[in-house]
Motif scaffolding. Sequence first.
Motif, short mmCIF file in Angstrom:
data_model
loop_
_atom_site.label_atom_id
_atom_site.label_comp_id
_atom_site.label_asym_id
_atom_site.label_seq_id
_atom_site.Cartn_x
_atom_site.Cartn_y
_atom_site.Cartn_z
N ASN A 11 -30.65 2.98 20.85
CA ASN A 11 -29.50 2.44 21.55
C ASN A 11 -29.40 0.92 21.37
O ASN A 11 -28.30 0.37 21.28
N PHE A 12 -30.55 0.24 21.34
CA PHE A 12 -30.55 -1.21 21.13
C PHE A 12 -29.88 -1.56 19.81
O PHE A 12 -28.98 -2.41 19.76
N PHE A 13 -30.27 -0.90 18.73
CA PHE A 13 -29.72 -1.25 17.42
C PHE A 13 -28.35 -0.64 17.19
O PHE A 13 -27.60 -1.10 16.31
N TYR A 72 -25.93 11.31 12.28
CA TYR A 72 -25.92 9.98 12.87
C TYR A 72 -26.56 8.97 11.92
O TYR A 72 -26.02 7.89 11.68
N GLY A 73 -27.70 9.33 11.36
CA GLY A 73 -28.39 8.45 10.42
C GLY A 73 -27.59 8.20 9.16
O GLY A 73 -27.52 7.07 8.66
N LEU A 74 -26.96 9.25 8.63
CA LEU A 74 -26.15 9.11 7.41
C LEU A 74 -24.98 8.16 7.65
O LEU A 74 -24.65 7.33 6.79
N HIS A 75 -24.34 8.30 8.81
CA HIS A 75 -23.24 7.40 9.15
C HIS A 75 -23.69 5.95 9.10
O HIS A 75 -22.99 5.09 8.54
N HIS A 76 -24.85 5.65 9.67
CA HIS A 76 -25.31 4.26 9.72
C HIS A 76 -25.71 3.73 8.33
O HIS A 76 -25.46 2.56 8.02
N ILE A 77 -26.31 4.58 7.53
CA ILE A 77 -26.68 4.15 6.18
C ILE A 77 -25.43 3.81 5.37
O ILE A 77 -25.36 2.77 4.69
N GLY A 194 -30.39 3.92 10.38
CA GLY A 194 -30.09 5.23 9.81
C GLY A 194 -31.34 5.97 9.38
O GLY A 194 -31.49 7.17 9.65
N ILE A 195 -32.24 5.26 8.72
CA ILE A 195 -33.50 5.87 8.28
C ILE A 195 -34.35 6.26 9.49
O ILE A 195 -34.90 7.37 9.56
N TYR A 196 -34.44 5.35 10.46
CA TYR A 196 -35.24 5.61 11.67
C TYR A 196 -34.73 6.82 12.45
O TYR A 196 -35.50 7.66 12.91
N SER A 197 -33.40 6.91 12.60
CA SER A 197 -32.83 7.98 13.41
C SER A 197 -33.12 9.37 12.84
O SER A 197 -33.18 10.36 13.58
#
Length: 439
Positions: A11-13, A72-77, A194-197
Motif C-alpha cells: 500500500n505504501f508504494f 496487479y503486478g503486471l499492471h505496475h510493471i 510489480g515484481i514484489y506483488s
Amino acid sequence: MSIKFRLTLMNFFQLFVWGAWLTTLASYGFGFKQWSGQEFGIVFSTLGIASIIMPAISGIIADKFMNLEKLYGLHHILYGITLLIIPNIDNASSFFWVMLFAMIFYMPTLSLSNALSYTILKNNDYDVVKVYPPIRVFGTIGFIVAMWITNLVSDPESPLAFGLEIGNKLSNITGMAIQCNQFYIAAFFAILLGIYSMTLPKCPPKNEIDNSNVTLVEKLGLQGFKLFKQTKMATFFIFSIFLGAALQLTNMYGETYIKDFSKVPEFADTFAVKSANIVLSISQISETIFILAIPFFLKRFGIKKVMLFSLIAWVLRFGFFAYGDPINSLWMIIMSNIVYGFAFDFFNISGSLFVETTTDSKIRSSAQGLFMMMTNGFGAVLGSLSSGYLIDNYFTYNDVKDWHNIWLTFAIYALVITVLFAIFFKHKHNPNDVESINH
C-alpha cells in the motif's frame, strides 16, 4: 515477514509511484515543456479516461482469467515501463497517448490494491474492518514521502538532484534529467512493486462461479446504471460528476501556482516557493488525520450534512489559495492544505457509505464502481478539459496566469455546487448508517 507488514509495504508504494509525479506534472508541462492550459488539461484528462474504461475490464480479468496478485503486478510493471518512455516525448499530443497508456495500466490498481488486500486478509482470518484502515493509511504516507523526495531531487541546488553540472550553470542535459527525475523514480519503484506483488499469497480467479446466466451488462459491471431511474440516486451521481470536476484541480495546478510566485522578487527565495511540493504534502498529512474523524461526524450529523461540510471545505480550499501568498498570507496556503483532508476524504467516504446503505446488495459493487466512475472518470475529464480552456482563454495574459481569479472562480463554482446540492439532494439522516460500514 507478516502478512500485515507485506500489505503495508504494498500500500505504501501503491501511492508512492503516483505521488512521485502527480503534483509536479503541471510544473513539468507548463515550465519545462511550455504547454498551454488546454494542452495540459488534455494530458491530465488521461486519469479520468482511464478511470472510465479500465477498472471494469481489469475486474473481469481478475474474476475469470488471472490471479489477482499477478494481474496487479503486471499492471505496475507495464506502468513503470511506460513511464520510462515519457522523458523522450517532446509534444503534448504524443505525451497524451503515452500518459494514457500509463494511466490505463495504473488507474485500475487503485481498486485492485483494495481487492488484493481484502482477499489476502480474509484468507488469513483477519478482521478486515479493523485491520485494513491502518494498512491503507500507509498508502497516503507513501504519497507524502514521494512528494518530498521528488521535491528534493528536482531542486538543482539539492545534492540529491542528479545530472552533469558545467561551471555554475546547468546544462540542457542536466536540466532535462532533473525535470524527468519524477518519472524515473515512479518507474523504478513501480517495476519493483510489480515484481514484489507477485510474491504475495495467491489469489486465484473464482472460476467456480457459474456465469452461464450472467448478461454482458453484468459482466461489464454496468448494472449500477439502472440506479439513474431513481431520482435521489440520479441526483447524487450527477452531483458526483460536478464535484469530481473539482477534486483534482489543486493536484493539477497547486505546485505551479506556488512556484509562479517566484516571478515576484520578494517571494522568489521563500521556503514555500522553493519547496512547493513539501508545502502541498500538508494536504495528504491532513487526510491521514481527518479520516479518523469520519465515523464521529457521520454518526452525529448524517451523510448529507457531512457531504455539505465537504463541499464547504472545497470552497475554503480554493478561497484560501486565491488570497494566499508565501510571506504575508502563508497561513492561508497552509489552511488550504489542511482543509483539503476534510474536503477530499469526507465526500469520498460519505458518498461511498451513501451508496452502500441505499442500494441493493446484488448491485452494490457495481454501484460503488459507478460512483468512482462519476467522480474520478467523467468528473475528472470534465474538470481537466474545462479548467484548461478557462485558464487559457480568460486567465492568462502575456503567458502570466492570474492565479487569484483562477482560484476565486473555482471557489465560486464549488459554492454554487454546494447551494444546489443542499437544495436538490434529499436524504434523511439514519444514525445506524455508520454502523453498516462493518457489515
